[in-house]
Structures are given as C-alpha cells and as structure tokens.
Design an enzyme around this catalytic site. Structure first.
Site, PDB file in Angstrom:
ATOM      1  CG  ASP A  40      -2.953   1.674  15.639  1.00 58.52           C
ATOM      2  OD1 ASP A  40      -2.447   0.823  16.389  1.00 58.52           O
ATOM      3  OD2 ASP A  40      -2.405   2.761  15.383  1.00 58.52           O
ATOM      4  CG  HIS A  90       2.499   3.668  14.039  1.00 57.41           C
ATOM      5  ND1 HIS A  90       3.700   4.180  14.444  1.00 57.41           N
ATOM      6  CD2 HIS A  90       2.576   3.575  12.685  1.00 57.41           C
ATOM      7  CE1 HIS A  90       4.475   4.381  13.391  1.00 57.41           C
ATOM      8  NE2 HIS A  90       3.816   4.027  12.312  1.00 57.41           N
ATOM      9  CG  ASP A 121       5.062   5.126  17.386  1.00 57.65           C
ATOM     10  OD1 ASP A 121       4.451   6.112  16.974  1.00 57.65           O
ATOM     11  OD2 ASP A 121       5.024   4.012  16.799  1.00 57.65           O
ATOM     12  NE  ARG A 160       3.102   6.759  11.297  1.00 56.07           N
ATOM     13  CZ  ARG A 160       3.769   7.747  11.900  1.00 56.07           C
ATOM     14  NH1 ARG A 160       3.119   8.814  12.334  1.00 56.07           N
ATOM     15  NH2 ARG A 160       5.075   7.669  12.069  1.00 56.07           N
ATOM     16  NE  ARG A 219      10.845   6.618  14.387  1.00 62.04           N
ATOM     17  CZ  ARG A 219       9.947   6.437  13.428  1.00 62.04           C
ATOM     18  NH1 ARG A 219       8.661   6.556  13.696  1.00 62.04           N
ATOM     19  NH2 ARG A 219      10.319   6.126  12.209  1.00 62.04           N
ATOM     20  N   GLY A 255       0.814  -1.206   0.000  1.00 62.06           N
ATOM     21  CA  GLY A 255       0.000   0.000   0.000  1.00 62.06           C
ATOM     22  C   GLY A 255       0.841   1.246   0.000  1.00 62.06           C
TER      23      GLY A 255
HETATM   24  P1  NAD Z   1       6.153   1.336  -1.299  1.00 61.05           P
HETATM   25  O1  NAD Z   1       5.303   2.190  -2.187  1.00 61.05           O
HETATM   26  O2  NAD Z   1       7.614   1.376  -1.453  1.00 61.05           O
HETATM   27  O3  NAD Z   1       5.687  -0.187  -1.430  1.00 61.05           O
HETATM   28  C1  NAD Z   1       4.367  -0.594  -1.389  1.00 61.05           C
HETATM   29  C2  NAD Z   1       4.242  -1.843  -2.246  1.00 61.05           C
HETATM   30  O4  NAD Z   1       2.915  -2.374  -2.078  1.00 61.05           O
HETATM   31  C3  NAD Z   1       4.429  -1.592  -3.748  1.00 61.05           C
HETATM   32  O5  NAD Z   1       5.452  -2.446  -4.239  1.00 61.05           O
HETATM   33  C4  NAD Z   1       3.064  -1.931  -4.344  1.00 61.05           C
HETATM   34  O6  NAD Z   1       3.139  -2.486  -5.652  1.00 61.05           O
HETATM   35  C5  NAD Z   1       2.548  -2.936  -3.327  1.00 61.05           C
HETATM   36  N1  NAD Z   1       1.098  -3.158  -3.362  1.00 61.05           N
HETATM   37  C6  NAD Z   1       0.105  -2.254  -3.473  1.00 61.05           C
HETATM   38  N2  NAD Z   1      -1.094  -2.864  -3.452  1.00 61.05           N
HETATM   39  C7  NAD Z   1      -0.850  -4.192  -3.298  1.00 61.05           C
HETATM   40  C8  NAD Z   1      -1.669  -5.330  -3.186  1.00 61.05           C
HETATM   41  N3  NAD Z   1      -3.010  -5.241  -3.231  1.00 61.05           N
HETATM   42  N4  NAD Z   1      -1.090  -6.547  -3.038  1.00 61.05           N
HETATM   43  C9  NAD Z   1       0.259  -6.661  -3.024  1.00 61.05           C
HETATM   44  N5  NAD Z   1       1.089  -5.609  -3.122  1.00 61.05           N
HETATM   45  C10 NAD Z   1       0.546  -4.384  -3.265  1.00 61.05           C
HETATM   46  O7  NAD Z   1       5.712   1.740   0.193  1.00 61.05           O
HETATM   47  P2  NAD Z   1       6.582   1.484   1.531  1.00 61.05           P
HETATM   48  O8  NAD Z   1       7.453   2.656   1.779  1.00 61.05           O
HETATM   49  O9  NAD Z   1       7.158   0.124   1.469  1.00 61.05           O
HETATM   50  O10 NAD Z   1       5.417   1.546   2.636  1.00 61.05           O
HETATM   51  C11 NAD Z   1       4.457   0.506   2.728  1.00 61.05           C
HETATM   52  C12 NAD Z   1       3.503   0.797   3.877  1.00 61.05           C
HETATM   53  O11 NAD Z   1       4.200   0.668   5.123  1.00 61.05           O
HETATM   54  C13 NAD Z   1       2.940   2.222   3.869  1.00 61.05           C
HETATM   55  O12 NAD Z   1       1.567   2.196   4.204  1.00 61.05           O
HETATM   56  C14 NAD Z   1       3.737   2.914   4.946  1.00 61.05           C
HETATM   57  O13 NAD Z   1       3.047   4.032   5.497  1.00 61.05           O
HETATM   58  C15 NAD Z   1       3.890   1.792   5.928  1.00 61.05           C
HETATM   59  N6  NAD Z   1       4.921   1.981   6.954  1.00 61.05           N
HETATM   60  C16 NAD Z   1       4.597   1.568   8.198  1.00 61.05           C
HETATM   61  C17 NAD Z   1       5.487   1.734   9.242  1.00 61.05           C
HETATM   62  C18 NAD Z   1       5.079   1.281  10.613  1.00 61.05           C
HETATM   63  O14 NAD Z   1       5.706   1.608  11.618  1.00 61.05           O
HETATM   64  N7  NAD Z   1       4.013   0.503  10.727  1.00 61.05           N
HETATM   65  C19 NAD Z   1       6.740   2.315   9.004  1.00 61.05           C
HETATM   66  C20 NAD Z   1       7.063   2.695   7.706  1.00 61.05           C
HETATM   67  C21 NAD Z   1       6.138   2.544   6.682  1.00 61.05           C
END
Ligand code: NAD
Length: 328
Positions: A133, A185, A158, A98, A161, A89
């Site tokens: 969440d 988060h 978090d 977020r 950090r 995503g």
């Molecule tokens: P990114 O754009 O680099 O990668 C996302 C990937 O998801 C892409 O390769 C895309 O093709 C794929 N994708 C989209 N829809 C899909 C589906 N239905 N099935 C399979 N794959 C699919 O993004 P990223 O930087 O890797 O971030 C991914 C997510 O992680 C984001 O929502 C980001 O906010 C979140 N994130 C969370 C934390 C945390 O602490 N929880 C920390 C950093 C990032």
C-alpha cells in the site's frame, strides 16, 4: 466475451513488463505466459543474469503453451507496456512483518517508478512489492501518473484467502463466496463480515442453514488464519508466490480485456469515496478495474466495528509512510 472485451482483446500486441524477476516476478511471468493474455513479456532485474536465465527458461515453455515473445531487457523496454508490474525488492524473512520491509523497498520503488513513467507515460503501474500500500502510493507520487493508473495488488490475496477459508467452512466453492478484506495488505487488514454472502444469501444465514454457524469462535479463527497465512507459508517454504502470481494475472486480465471487474486493490482513497477515515491513504477497498486502471471505487457498507478497524488500518499505513519519510 462481450463486444467491449473482444475489441480490447484484438488490439495491438499486449506487452507486460515485470520489474523484479525473483520468486514473485518469475512465477507471475510464467502464469501470464500460460494465460495467453500477453504477446510480449519482458523481465527486468538489477540481477541481469537472473532475469536472462528466467527469460530463457520461460521462452523454452512457449512451444508448449501460447505464442509470446519473452526476453530480459533494460527498464526502457517497459515502453509501450499495457502494465508494468513491480515485484522488485526484498521479501519477508520468517517472522518479519511486511511493514518492516518499508525502508529498503521504498528505495527500490522510488528508484524505478519515475523511470517507468518516463519510458511509458501511457501505461499502468501495478505494484506488488511489500508493503504494497505504502509503496503503491510512493510509485504514484514518484511517477506523476494519475492515481487510477497506479495501483497496488493490495488485498487481492487476503480477500482470496478469506473467501477460501469461508468456502471451506460452509462447504462451497470459494468463487461462490462474495467477501472482501479491506485496508492494509497485512496485519491490520479488515475482513468484512457484515456484507459477506454466499450466492446472494448473507453468510451468517447461509452458514446457519448449512449447520456450520459462523459464531464468534469461527470468525476469530477465519480472521486469524487469513492474517497469518503468509507467515505460515514463509515459515515452511521461505516465500509465497503462486497465489500472488495468480492474483496478478487476474488483474492483468481485467485490464487488458477491459473487464470492469470488481477487485480489492490498493488505490488512493478519498473522502468522496465514502471512507473519510482513510482519506488520502492508499489502501484496499473494492474497486472497478478496467483498461484505464482503477475506474471506480465501491462504497462498501461497513458496521461500526469494521469502520473503526479500517480507521486503525489507515493510521498504521500513515505511520509507516511517516517512518519512510523520516528514513526509519
Ligand atoms: P525475491 O528476492 O525472490 O526477488 C526480488 C527480485 O527483485 C530480485 O531478483 C532482485 O534482484 C530484484 N530487484 C531488487 N532491486 C531491484 C531493482 N531496483 N530493479 C529491478 N529489480 C530489483 O523476492 P520475491 O519473493 O519475489 O518478493 C518480491 C516482493 O514481493 C517482496 O517485497 C515480497 O514481500 C512481495 N510479495 C508481495 C505479495 C503481495 O500480495 N503483494 C505476495 C508475495 C510477495
């Protein structure tokens, strides 16, 4: 390693499925490979080429690291995985919160969660996609799996950090700092000062002894830097991935080695857990994590200010959830 950990470590080859091979998914897969915790790592992405490229690159690292099978595959390859980690995503753009990602990413999680459960009814689902969440809750509901088996990475980052900043302030290894961020988060997450400690000494007392008091100004700075951390990184390099990847590997370790580690992950909080203000909401509080997922929720002592802040955080998440339901 305890006997319990040993028996868990010598069981069938551990498969971990990664749905979303972007920055977070690929970095997590790489860290996992280096950790030696998984014998099989499958990358699943709607962008099949990207998943294939990452899998090839990772496989070429195997001769330098630990034996493992790495490949790109369809969602059905999550069958038999100990954990399926959802990192698919959109990520935040500079300045974006977020919570603004909710609508877009809800569709992704609602699409994959039932399929993951269909192919892998016995595994765990770990959600990292933001807003984590709300999406962990949608994944649980969509998958129909028991709540303990669907968790969000929540405030692991978090909390890391917060501990790092506290450690820097008082001059100790962050691993010797015990402190948690609870709630969302994100922007409404609550750093819990009232029970924060260093080596068993309440943090305020330790800081006083160290000549680095955590007065109101220090607390506000540390809380704000904890909250602002992701924005600062994203503004400079476009995304965050090393720290979350390490946190996800730590969670995988707690699960596959059945460690019963206390980590602040996102789970369905109920009144009986001692947080009536968060009843029915997925958010982070310290939880016991083991092979079965979240097997216990700790009742953390909170002062009145922290409790009110947790109530606000739960309300923020309820509103986002309602917005997702309205399609907003
Ligand atoms: P990114 O754009 O680099 O990668 C996302 C990937 O998801 C892409 O390769 C895309 O093709 C794929 N994708 C989209 N829809 C899909 C589906 N239905 N099935 C399979 N794959 C699919 O993004 P990223 O930087 O890797 O971030 C991914 C997510 O992680 C984001 O929502 C980001 O906010 C979140 N994130 C969370 C934390 C945390 O602490 N929880 C920390 C950093 C990032």
């Amino acid at each position: 390693m305890t006997a319990r950990e040993k028996s868990a470590a010598t069981a069938a080859p551990v498969r971990v499925a990664v749905v979303g091979a972007g920055h977070v998914g690929a970095t997590f897969a790489y860290s996992l490979l280096l950790s030696g915790l998984a014998a099989e790592v499958v990358l699943i992405d709607v962008d099949e080429k990207r998943a294939q490229g990452e899998a090839m690159d990772l496989a070429h690292a195997v001769p330098f690291s630990r034996p493992a099978r790495v490949w790109a595959g369809p969602l059905s390859d999550c069958a038999g995985a100990a954990l399926t980690v959802i990192t698919a995503g959109a990520g935040q753009k500079p300045g974006e919160t977020r919570l603004q990602l909710a609508g877009r990413n809800a569709k992704v999680v609602r699409g994959v969660a039932p399929e993951i459960a269909r192919h892998n009814p016995d595994g765990l689902i770990l959600v990292a996609t933001n807003p984590v969440d709300v999406l962990a809750q949608l994944a649980q509901e969509g998958s129909g799996l028991p709540t303990g088996r669907v968790l969000g990475s929540g405030t692991i980052l978090d909390t890391a950090r917060f501990r790092w900043l506290l450690g820097q302030h008082v001059g100790v290894d962050p691993r010797s700092v015990h402190a948690y961020v609870v709630g969302e988060h994100g922007d409404s997450g609550v750093p819990v000062w009232s029970s924060a400690s260093v080596g068993g000494v309440p943090v305020a007392e330790f800081a006083e002894q160290a000549g680095k008091p955590v007065d109101q100004a220090a607390r506000e700075r540390i809380a704000s830097e904890t909250r602002r951390a992701a924005y600062e990184v994203i503004q400079r390099k476009g995304a965050t991935y090393y720290a979350i990847a390490s946190g996800l590997v730590r969670l995988v370790e707690a699960v596959v080695r059945d460690q019963r580690t206390v980590l602040s992950v996102s789970t369905l909080v109920e009144r009986r857990h001692g947080y009536p203000e968060a009843d029915g909401v997925y958010l982070s509080v310290p939880c016991v994590v083991d092979r079965s997922g979240v097997s216990g929720v700790l009742r953390l002592g909170l002062d009145d200010v922290e409790r009110a802040a947790l109530a606000r955080s739960a309300d923020v998440l309820r509103e986002v959830r309602a917005g997702v339901e309205r399609g907003g």
